[in-house]
Design an enzyme around this catalytic site. Sequence first.
Site, PDB file in Angstrom:
ATOM      1  N   GLU A 177       4.967  -3.936  12.172  1.00  0.00           N
ATOM      2  CA  GLU A 177       3.879  -3.264  12.289  1.00  0.00           C
ATOM      3  C   GLU A 177       2.434  -3.807  10.920  1.00  0.00           C
ATOM      4  OE1 GLU A 177       2.941  -0.824  13.531  1.00  0.00           O
ATOM      5  OE2 GLU A 177       4.743  -0.358  14.539  1.00  0.00           O
ATOM      6  N   GLU A 235       8.727   2.820  14.348  1.00  0.00           N
ATOM      7  CA  GLU A 235       9.821   3.769  13.019  1.00  0.00           C
ATOM      8  C   GLU A 235       9.933   4.462  13.282  1.00  0.00           C
ATOM      9  OE1 GLU A 235       8.998   0.015   9.951  1.00  0.00           O
ATOM     10  OE2 GLU A 235       6.779   1.070  10.274  1.00  0.00           O
ATOM     11  N   GLN A 275      -7.812  -8.249  -3.558  1.00  0.00           N
ATOM     12  CA  GLN A 275      -8.343  -7.870  -1.508  1.00  0.00           C
ATOM     13  C   GLN A 275     -10.370  -6.411  -2.812  1.00  0.00           C
ATOM     14  OE1 GLN A 275      -6.673  -6.786   0.697  1.00  0.00           O
ATOM     15  NE2 GLN A 275      -8.806  -5.275   1.299  1.00  0.00           N
ATOM     16  N   GLY A 332       2.274 -11.034   9.920  1.00  0.00           N
ATOM     17  CA  GLY A 332       3.134 -10.929  11.297  1.00  0.00           C
ATOM     18  C   GLY A 332       3.318 -11.870  12.146  1.00  0.00           C
ATOM     19  N   GLY A 334       2.440  -5.600   7.198  1.00  0.00           N
ATOM     20  CA  GLY A 334       1.360  -6.042   6.714  1.00  0.00           C
ATOM     21  C   GLY A 334       0.042  -6.415   7.761  1.00  0.00           C
ATOM     22  N   SER A 335       0.204  -7.694   7.308  1.00  0.00           N
ATOM     23  CA  SER A 335      -1.313  -8.228   7.676  1.00  0.00           C
ATOM     24  C   SER A 335      -0.297  -8.740   9.865  1.00  0.00           C
ATOM     25  CB  SER A 335      -1.862  -9.039   7.423  1.00  0.00           C
ATOM     26  OG  SER A 335      -1.190 -10.187   6.843  1.00  0.00           O
ATOM     27  N   CYS A 353      -2.842   1.147   7.005  1.00  0.00           N
ATOM     28  CA  CYS A 353      -3.933   0.626   7.932  1.00  0.00           C
ATOM     29  C   CYS A 353      -3.828   1.463   8.780  1.00  0.00           C
ATOM     30  CB  CYS A 353      -1.628  -0.093   8.940  1.00  0.00           C
ATOM     31  SG  CYS A 353      -0.286   0.957   8.775  1.00  0.00           S
ATOM     32  N   LYS A 358      12.362  -7.859   0.536  1.00  0.00           N
ATOM     33  CA  LYS A 358      11.522  -8.484  -0.109  1.00  0.00           C
ATOM     34  C   LYS A 358      10.065  -7.527  -0.272  1.00  0.00           C
ATOM     35  CE  LYS A 358       8.132 -11.022   0.651  1.00  0.00           C
ATOM     36  NZ  LYS A 358       7.466 -10.348  -1.071  1.00  0.00           N
ATOM     37  N   ASN A 369       0.615  -1.306  -0.265  1.00  0.00           N
ATOM     38  CA  ASN A 369      -0.166   0.376  -0.107  1.00  0.00           C
ATOM     39  C   ASN A 369       0.916   1.081   0.111  1.00  0.00           C
ATOM     40  OD1 ASN A 369       0.523  -0.466   2.626  1.00  0.00           O
ATOM     41  ND2 ASN A 369      -0.679   0.358   3.349  1.00  0.00           N
ATOM     42  N   GLU A 378     -10.685  -6.300  10.661  1.00  0.00           N
ATOM     43  CA  GLU A 378      -9.710  -4.578   9.316  1.00  0.00           C
ATOM     44  C   GLU A 378     -10.268  -5.297   8.290  1.00  0.00           C
ATOM     45  OE1 GLU A 378      -5.199  -4.808   8.653  1.00  0.00           O
ATOM     46  OE2 GLU A 378      -5.409  -2.520   8.722  1.00  0.00           O
TER      47      GLU A 378
HETATM   48  C1  UN1 Z   1      -0.128   7.098   6.352  1.00  0.00           C
HETATM   49  O1  UN1 Z   1      -0.794   7.057   7.335  1.00  0.00           O
HETATM   50  O2  UN1 Z   1       0.529   8.229   6.040  1.00  0.00           O
HETATM   51  O3  UN1 Z   1       0.665   0.853   5.727  1.00  0.00           O
HETATM   52  C2  UN1 Z   1       1.309   6.037   6.418  1.00  0.00           C
HETATM   53  C3  UN1 Z   1       0.449   2.036   5.955  1.00  0.00           C
HETATM   54  C4  UN1 Z   1       1.260   2.184   8.141  1.00  0.00           C
HETATM   55  C5  UN1 Z   1       1.491   3.768   7.144  1.00  0.00           C
HETATM   56  C6  UN1 Z   1       0.590   4.593   7.411  1.00  0.00           C
HETATM   57  N1  UN1 Z   1       2.635   1.938   8.281  1.00  0.00           N
HETATM   58  O4  UN1 Z   1      -0.517   2.026   5.957  1.00  0.00           O
END
Ligand code: UN1
Length: 478
Positions: free
Chosen positions: A247, A459, A328, A228, A223-224, A281, A170, A147, A380
């Site tokens: 994340e 991060e 998706q 994870g 990712g998901s 996310c 990757k 994304n 989600e």
């Molecule tokens: C944002 O909302 O600007 O995968 C960043 C994602 C997040 C990053 C969002 N790790 O959507």
Amino acid sequence: MHGNLIGGQWCEASEVSENINPSDTRELVGLYARGGREDAERAVSAARAAFPAWSQSTPQFRHDILARAAQELATRKEELGRLLSSEEGKTLPEGVGEVGRASSVLSYMAGEALRVTGDRIAGLLAGSDVEVTREPLGVVGVVSPWNFPIAIPAWKIAAALAFGNTVVFKPAEIVPGSAWALVDILHRAGLPEGVLNLVMGSGSQVGGVLCSHPGVDAISFTGSVATGRRIAMDCVSGPVMKRMQLEMGGKNPLVVLDDADLDLAVECAVQGAFFSTGQRCTASSRFIVTDGIHDRFVRAVIERLKGLKVGHALEAGTHIGPVVDEKQLNVDLSYIDIGIKEGARLAWGGKPLDLPTPGFYLQPALFTEVDSSMRIACEEIFGPVATVTRVKNFDEALSVANATEFGLASGICTTSLRHATHYKRHAQAGIVKVNQATSGLDYHLPFGGRKASSYGPREQGQYAVDFYTVIKTAYTSA
Ligand code: UN1
């Protein structure tokens, strides 16, 4: 054909994957190598071999490479934004904006290479001096999602490199183009061979090797939750447990109180839930709205949605691009179906659209009369689907907002200082936004969540150093 980069050489792989444009599935964006286990193993060896010299390189050397790459990204942001939007489906302004963000991340992290600090502390024995210093971790495996095809790889790779680590990267299989371009730029900016390796390929093969190989010291993943969890299990199953930064998902609430500025609340809601096709996310997927403003809010959101154009990502005037791929789109549609069966009211949208170019187009969907225990309010979806839950007051809003296994971003629209302050203190999330959309983050600030959303250190920003370095405590008596 775009190859993998292993030990400073561009390599073909035994398989090739087609990068397809989700705005027009007749269009091939490019052909990309599809590496396997052996490629991943060679990349890990190359990264290991490059580590001793890179970890001892000067901060100035690392700074200059990242700064040069940042400059090239900035210069080419229109072209690369187009590539990004062609493979991922976010609109052209969103694509160009993301490349600009990747450039900013790289220049910020170039500076961070120069700012690594330590401590000098008096020891407890007479004459003992203690230094606390940070050292690079070693080889970092970067596993990134589809994304944000360039910004997320940039913020992981730049931090890893700035602090002296080598990398095997990757990218997500369906968006190899932006990843390839980023690696090409960093490579030409002067990285010694083996410092950054790119292995495009599947999660089970390439990702599997990275997470279980004893030559990899740490994994940074976005990712998901399901992936994870698998990564986490692989990372701890070897003789030496790997450091991980995971994340994962979100089911982010946006609370709207009676005293909110209605126009602002609608803007936050629509931006947060539907832009980038809801594929973030940090997207707000649950609007939690108090009684006194509920009906006005719903009417105004629907009015705003009516004015949004869903269309080809590269076409001027498009507000919402297609869903990233068929899989998706089917997930989104199945949740829309589930919502209807659960008894929620589909107040707007939710229909696939037939447009002149064959793509995965979906009208943004708004559900009202949503009970917070319904699946559409708990799981989600990762698409342009949002729910509205009516609540009596602030206390109920806060408790519904927190009643989720996720804890990434949490928002509130209110003009009350008291409610805003209370919400900031009690929202169970890594990121809280007051009168702002939950998505859209500053690149110089720490990012991460709580509960099922995240695992490991933050991060980005100054805090990134915590994941990408190990601390050494050295005692000296002279
Ligand atoms: C944002 O909302 O600007 O995968 C960043 C994602 C997040 C990053 C969002 N790790 O959507």
